[in-house]
Write a protein that holds these residues in place. Structure first.
Motif, mmCIF file in Angstrom:
data_model
loop_
_atom_site.group_PDB
_atom_site.id
_atom_site.type_symbol
_atom_site.label_atom_id
_atom_site.label_comp_id
_atom_site.label_asym_id
_atom_site.label_seq_id
_atom_site.Cartn_x
_atom_site.Cartn_y
_atom_site.Cartn_z
ATOM 1 N N SER A 26 -4.715 -6.342 -1.200
ATOM 2 C CA SER A 26 -3.899 -5.313 -0.566
ATOM 3 C C SER A 26 -3.185 -5.950 0.626
ATOM 4 C CB SER A 26 -4.764 -4.133 -0.102
ATOM 5 O OG SER A 26 -5.609 -4.529 0.958
ATOM 6 N N ALA A 30 0.019 -8.521 -1.303
ATOM 7 C CA ALA A 30 0.293 -7.644 -2.448
ATOM 8 C C ALA A 30 1.651 -6.975 -2.320
ATOM 9 C CB ALA A 30 -0.802 -6.590 -2.576
ATOM 10 N N SER A 98 -1.825 -2.614 -7.328
ATOM 11 C CA SER A 98 -1.669 -3.970 -6.782
ATOM 12 C C SER A 98 -1.286 -4.972 -7.866
ATOM 13 C CB SER A 98 -2.967 -4.425 -6.114
ATOM 14 O OG SER A 98 -2.835 -5.773 -5.660
ATOM 15 N N MET A 172 4.136 -1.258 -5.348
ATOM 16 C CA MET A 172 3.572 -2.056 -4.269
ATOM 17 C C MET A 172 4.565 -3.094 -3.742
ATOM 18 S SD MET A 172 0.484 -1.738 -2.978
ATOM 19 C CE MET A 172 -0.540 -3.207 -2.805
#
Length: 253
Positions: A26, A30, A98, A172
């Motif tokens: 994250s 990402a 992700s 993302m």
């Protein structure tokens, strides 16, 4: 680094007596705009044994491992994750989306399938709007601005624009949001910032960019106006999430 992270995840499974269902990156890596010295923010969802969930005493629903300044690993219990899915928690949607996956159990597909029906526009819009407003107020109204903070304001702004246009979870990758939602008047500025950030440390600073700050203030005002008109949606019934939770417990009896 991927092999090192996967080895740590296996150690966590053994030490905590859990089964990891999903482990992802994250944060800036990402999102697609890491600095050369960006750390690794590993996030995972795990399930415990049936006996654990039947305990009378209050039990922890998170696992946190800050191994060093480069590697931060923490996870949420499946029960916590599903309760947050009920609320359309944007962070959970980001984990599920992700592009950097360290591990995914085949059974996690069940969560992906139900997540597609759990997204609620309003909670996500307020989440990203508050993120953009707070970061803008705290970091961009200064004589010197940390380069990365522009992206911590721009990304949630573009996420809001995506949601308002499509009523779906935003991607993302920052590049996808830029391509779909960034105004042409500041596109070249942002492209230049991305190139600089790729070779600049996390603490890199510069003077504020007036044109970009103006764009941010304009978009924040427009989003604040639009959020109140976002459609209300019904959350997924508890019954569906309960059935899903029990199916995982049966798998790991």
């Amino acid at each position: 680094m991927k092999a090192i992270i996967q080895n740590h995840l296996k150690q966590i499974e053994q030490a905590e007596d859990v089964k990891i269902l999903l482990a992802v990156e994250s944060g800036s890596r990402a999102w697609g705009f890491p600095s050369p010295d960006s750390d690794y923010d590993v996030r995972f969802i795990y399930v415990r044994t049936n006996e654990f969930y039947l305990k009378l005493e209050k039990t922890s629903d998170v696992i946190e491992y800050m191994l060093d300044e480069e590697l931060d690993i923490n996870g949420w219990d499946l029960k916590k994750a599903l309760c947050l899915l009920k609320k359309s928690n944007p962070t959970l949607f980001e984990w599920i989306a992700s592009p950097i996956v360290y591990y995914e159990a085949p059974v996690f597909e069940r969560i992906r399938n139900i997540a597609a029906h759990c997204f609620l526009s309003r909670p996500a819009l307020y989440h990203y709007l508050n993120m953009a407003r707070n970061n803008n107020r705290e970091f961009l109204r200064r004589d010197r601005v940390r380069l990365k903070k522009y992206f911590y304001v721009l990304r949630p702004i573009l996420a809001c624009k995506w949601i308002l246009a499509r009523q779906t979870p935003p991607p993302m990758l920052f590049a996808e949001l830029v391509e779909a939602e960034l105004g042409r008047e500041v596109r070249s500025i942002v492209d230049g910032l991305l190139e600089r950030k790729a070779v600049t440390s996390e603490l890199g600073e510069q003077e504020p960019i007036a044109a970009l700050n103006g764009y941010i203030e304009k978009e924040l005002s427009a989003i604040e106006e639009a959020v109140g008109h976002a459609p209300k949606q019904d959350a997924v019934p508890w019954e569906q999430l309960n059935r899903l939770f029990l199916s995982f417990l049966r798998d790991y009896e």
